[in-house]
Design a protein around this motif. Structure first.
Motif, PDB file in Angstrom:
ATOM      1  N   TYR A  32       0.816  -1.149  -0.084  1.00 59.70           N
ATOM      2  CA  TYR A  32      -0.080  -0.037  -0.043  1.00 59.70           C
ATOM      3  C   TYR A  32       0.948   1.370   0.083  1.00 59.70           C
ATOM      4  N   HIS A  82      -1.510   4.010  -2.438  1.00 58.99           N
ATOM      5  CA  HIS A  82      -2.573   4.042  -1.323  1.00 58.99           C
ATOM      6  C   HIS A  82      -1.656   4.299  -0.036  1.00 58.99           C
ATOM      7  N   THR A  94      -3.311   4.602   3.677  1.00 60.70           N
ATOM      8  CA  THR A  94      -3.764   3.294   4.035  1.00 60.70           C
ATOM      9  C   THR A  94      -2.793   2.689   4.669  1.00 60.70           C
ATOM     10  N   GLY A  95      -1.653   2.596   3.841  1.00 63.32           N
ATOM     11  CA  GLY A  95      -0.540   1.645   4.331  1.00 63.32           C
ATOM     12  C   GLY A  95       0.016   2.385   5.727  1.00 63.32           C
TER      13      GLY A  95
END
Lengths: 373, 606
Positions: free
Chosen positions: B560, B565, B568-569
């Motif tokens: 992620y 992302h 999110t990661g």
């Protein structure tokens, strides 16, 4: 020590069933619940030749197919494929770099069945080492772009296409982006351009190779990048670093993969993506392990056929809608997601992976030694 | 009793220099001999089993990787059976620059970490410094935070358009200084500080205050006392320097983020680029690996030279709980402020960086107050991103790895410090530090080469891509650190402790259980927690060895973060760190509640 052995024994007992592929059964009949692979795909996409489906396949009862993939939608596709065919499929989901390290370190005793990453150059290199199964392309209605991406020895299978080194900028900051590669060497774009390091970022090598190809060869290409560096090019590791510099206005132009740029534009509408003539296509590519057992090879063929079927394409487009799903399909009857421009309006020029693939390590090392520092 | 003297039996000469010969018909004398032989085998059994474990975990995979510098054909990664070309390449300009950078950074980091860590340990354990209970907890929090997060946190604070500039502060000069060798040394010193602190703390805690008191009685001031104490603490200090040196040489978290962005190439990054190339250049990577291992010999040689022939066993049954020095009010205030500033610097930035990044919308890489959102947490916790399975999988493996590593680490520490261990001890030490000096990707690739041989598959021993092999990889990654951290406490246990128990009728094992285990119980607990924390977010071994279909949490986070992302990661990272911290708090709470009182008064870094 006995404790260690005991613990390992317990863990081995508990985990090996799911973690270790069981030996290949020879001629077991497919379970009644599993439909023949990709029949649906062929029925829908190639009604005239339904018998061309992988006919030697159906002995894959319980042999797991191991898929190594770096695609954002891979986990969705693997789940859908397993549900559609009943073929037990296990995914190793990682970046391209570590997946290729795995494949090369296991060269003597490969465990993978399918490799699915972006960029044909890596596959050309694997093909030259004799690691890819030749002679199979799914019987699907490839469009003209798709057909152009199929290698002469049919050693790999294209599944979609994005563009390398597209021009990504913030339209609030840049109103008139450069329109030619040579523009990037001029004073208005001094200290304004950033890109990734091809030694670290998988999809960056096709961009470097494409530009070198356009410039007329490796030495002309090296001259171009040397000038670009002299004009203040900034090189980062990967997309997030380069996009971060764009957002914090340390650069004004990011040269990154189209899916990353268009994805960033979804999150932040003032981020725009433009294409300079020529842009280099990066196909998403499936390769099948040449040393796999016949059962695994049959499953792998079914997987490739499923991916290119309408059902598979739908899952690919829904699996990572702000990232890798932003590709151009290469089969007739499937449209790209609405955020993408029409492919025919993109000035693209493909490069020969069999010419540029073998040069990858030399060019990357030159880039690391000369352009990155 | 000299009958077997001409034979080349396996049993070594005993204390009397005699060898035993076993024959069931020889009557009482032979029966005595037989029991001695069995005793010797018993005594040898543990070291042999231990060496088997070290061999399987570290030596074989490392050798399988390193041998490719000379013979790529052996594992099918190149055409030559023997070549020196890779070694030649490794002495090319880029690699040499990287190696010199690494050496300079490692020496500087070792010095800073040992001085700062030593002062902190002294303040916490030997003075009335306020916050004595808080600082060790913060040290452990720091230990849990991956080095790339520390680097990144600072970048977020300092860069143009970063957090501080949102408050109208001009950080460009600081940012320029940070973006280079200074920043790399700074971040690595912060992340290595816990290793120095814990190693030195263990040495300090095992030492009664009688030595300090004796020095004071004889009129020594603070400097004089330090002159007495530093040599006594030498094993701990050198051990701390050695582990920080090797950890810094092999660091990849800072090498791949801050150092790479600042175009300050270090050896591990050059090695990584060689492997990451297509096709992977394992030969060149192995040659660089040799240089890293050779560099690990530096602290070993320094340590051996400094400690030659001296014993440092100072903990016995009579060791008392040390008295604390009362600091003068001014010193106390300055020391408190300095400690607080240290932790704000070391912890504040990365925590702020991670939390801020996880709360950002857009594509999660720039900071503005308008961009903050909890969306990424909602996705991680309630969405279908599937963090639960990776987190459960990694947690269970981390628990197993922690238990196995603690048991092995204690045994290895014992082997390293046992009297007469001599050459075996030094070789073990070199293997352990050598493996610390190699980045995780080398060990992981070595595991594939060593445990994915076609011959093993034919024998049904298909270990590669199984959970047990992944656990072995985790244990191998954690064992050298673990053994190092335990060497200090174990070296200071006097044999008399165990002997006393034996005199009172305990068997060898029971004697250990009744004396050593209680005294070391806290060290063992903290050791296990360390391995747990490091394993939960371990990346390179996870990436190359994880079984298909069972994605570890670090691989999920990395995908992620390196994809699009980022928010999110980072939210996943924060969730995983919170889990780590919760596990540590619960484990310590249970220890407090359940362990016998005597255990709680044992040695430990708090």
């Amino acid at each position: 020590m006995p404790t260690l052995i005991a613990v390992f024994a317990i863990v081995a007992g508990a985990c090996s069933a799911s973690a270790t592929p069981s030996p290949v059964p020879t001629a077991t009949a497919a379970p009644p619940t599993a439909p023949p692979p990709a029949t649906a795909a062929h029925a829908a996409t190639a009604p005239s030749t339904p018998s061309a489906a992988p006919s030697a396949a159906p002995s894959y009862a319980n042999v797991p197919l191991i898929v190594y993939s770096a695609q954002g939608y891979d986990s969705a596709v693997v789940k859908a494929f397993q549900a559609a065919t009943g073929i037990p499929t296990q995914l190793v989901d990682d970046s391209t770099g570590p997946l290729l390290v795995r494949i090369q370190a296991e060269a003597n005793n490969p465990k993978w069945g399918v490799l699915w990453v972006d960029g044909a150059e890596a596959f050309a290199a694997l093909d030259k080492q004799g690691m890819l199964l030749r002679g199979y392309e799914p019987n699907v209605p490839f469009n003209a772009v798709g057909r152009s991406l199929i290698p002469a020895d049919t050693s790999y299978i294209p599944t979609g296409v994005t563009m390398a080194g597209t021009l990504v900028y913030d339209s609030k900051v840049v109103t008139a982006p450069p329109t030619s590669w040579n523009d990037l060497l001029t004073a208005p774009w001094k200290n304004a351009v950033g890109m990734n390091n091809p030694s670290v970022s998988g999809p960056t090598y096709p961009f470097v190779a494409g530009l070198m190809n356009y410039a007329g060869g490796v030495s002309q290409g090296e001259a171009f990048f040397t000038k670009l560096k002299a004009n203040g090019l900034k090189v980062n590791n990967t997309n997030p670093d380069t996009l971060h510099e764009l957002e914090t206005k340390q650069i004004r132009i990011a040269l990154i993969q189209s899916s990353a740029g268009i994805g960033a534009g979804i999150a932040n509408p003032s981020i725009k993506t433009a294409f300079i003539d020529p842009s280099t296509p990066i196909p998403g590519v499936i390769g099948i392990d040449a040393k796999a057992s016949p059962a695994v090879i049959a499953e792998a063929k079914a997987f490739a056929a499923y991916v290119l079927s309408p059902a598979g394409q739908k899952v690919m487009q829904g699996g990572d809608p702000t990232g890798d799903s932003l590709y151009w399909p290469i089969v007739d009857g499937v449209s790209a997601l609405p955020q993408l421009p029409v492919l025919s309006t993109v000035p693209a020029k493909a490069i020969d992976p069999y010419t540029w693939g073998p040069l990858e390590s030399t060019i990357n090392r030159w880039f690391s030694d000369t352009i990155v520092p | 009793m000299t009958m077997g003297s001409g034979r080349t039996d396996a049993a070594p000469a005993g204390p009397s220099g005699r060898r035993a010969f076993v024959d069931p018909d020889l009557g009482p004398i032979a029966r005595i001999s037989r029991s001695r032989v069995l005793g010797r085998i018993g005594r040898l059994g543990l070291p042999i089993a231990l060496w088997f474990a070290i061999g399987a975990l570290l030596v074989v995979p490392m050798a399988a990787f390193l041998v490719q510098a000379f013979s790529p054909r052996l594992f099918g990664t190149g055409p030559e059976w023997f070549t020196l070309a890779n070694i030649e390449h490794a002495f090319g300009a880029t690699t040499v620059v990287g190696l010199v950078d690494s050496l300079v950074v490692s020496v500087a980091t070792s010095l800073i970490a040992v001085v700062v860590g030593g002062l902190l340990a002294w303040g916490v354990h030997r003075t009335d410094l306020p916050g004595r209970r808080l600082w060790p907890v913060l040290v452990w929090v720091l230990l849990l935070i991956p080095s790339f997060l520390v680097a990144q946190g600072w970048e977020y604070l300092l860069q143009p358009g970063g957090v501080l500039s949102q408050f109208g502060l001009d950080t460009s000069a600081l940012f320029t200084a940070f973006y280079g060798p200074l920043g790399v040394v700074f971040v690595l010193s912060m992340t290595a500080l816990p290793f120095a602190y814990i190693t030195i703390s263990a040495a300090l805690l095992n030492l009664g205050s009688e030595f300090e008191e004796a020095a004071r009685v004889h009129g020594a001031g603070p400097v004089g006392t330090a002159r007495i104490m530093i040599p006594i603490l030498a094993p701990g200090l050198l051990s701390a320097a050695a582990i920080v040196f090797a950890e810094t040489m092999s660091d990849f978290g800072v090498a791949s983020t801050l150092a790479a962005s600042a175009h300050f190439p270090v050896a591990t990054y050059v090695l990584f680029e060689a492997i990451n190339n297509n096709p992977a250049d394992f030969g060149l990577a192995a040659a660089i690996g040799w240089l890293l291992v050779a560099s690990a010999a530096i602290p070993i040689l320094v340590q051996a030279w400094a400690l030659r022939g001296r014993t440092f066993a100072v903990v016995s049954g009579r060791t008392r709980i040390p008295a604390r020095t009362r600091l003068r009010p001014t010193t106390r205030t300055i020391a408190t402020i300095a400690t607080a500033v240290l932790f704000v610097i070391a912890l504040g930035a990365p925590v702020l960086g991670a939390v801020v990044a996880s709360l950002l919308k857009d594509f999660g890489t720039s900071f503005s107050f308008q961009a903050l959102t909890f969306e990424s947490y909602r996705q991680v916790l309630a969405g279908d991103l599937g963090l639960a399975d990776p987190l459960i999988f990694s947690t269970s493996l981390a628990v197993i790895a922690a238990v196995v590593t603690v048991v092995l680490g204690l045994a290895v520490a014992r082997l390293l410090t046992s009297r007469g261990g001599g050459r075996v001890g030094r070789i073990t030490d070199l293997v352990l530090l050598g493996s610390v000096a190699l980045p995780g990707i080398v060990l992981a690739a070595g595991y594939i080469f060593a445990y994915n041989l076609p011959g093993l598959t034919n024998l049904g021993l298909d270990l590669y891509e199984t959970t047990p092999l992944l656990i072995m990889g985790y244990v191998a990654t954690a064992l050298p650190q673990q053994a190092r951290l335990m060497v200090g406490p174990v070296s200071q246990l006097q044999e008399s402790l165990v002997l006393a128990a034996r005199v009172h009728g305990s068997s060898a094992l029971a004697a250990w259980g009744r004396t050593v285990v209680p005294v070391l119980s806290r060290v063992l607990l903290w050791g296990a927690l360390l391995t747990f924390a490091k394993t939960l977010l371990e990346l390179p071994v996870s990436q190359l060895l994880y079984p298909p279909g069972s994605r570890p949490v670090s691989v999920a986070i990395n995908l992620y973060v390196s994809g699009l992302h980022y928010d999110t990661g980072t939210a996943m990272t924060v969730v995983a760190l919170v889990e780590e911290f919760a596990v540590i708090v619960i484990a310590l709470g249970l220890f407090r509640l359940l362990a016998p009182r005597g255990w709680r008064r044992g040695l430990g870094p708090t």
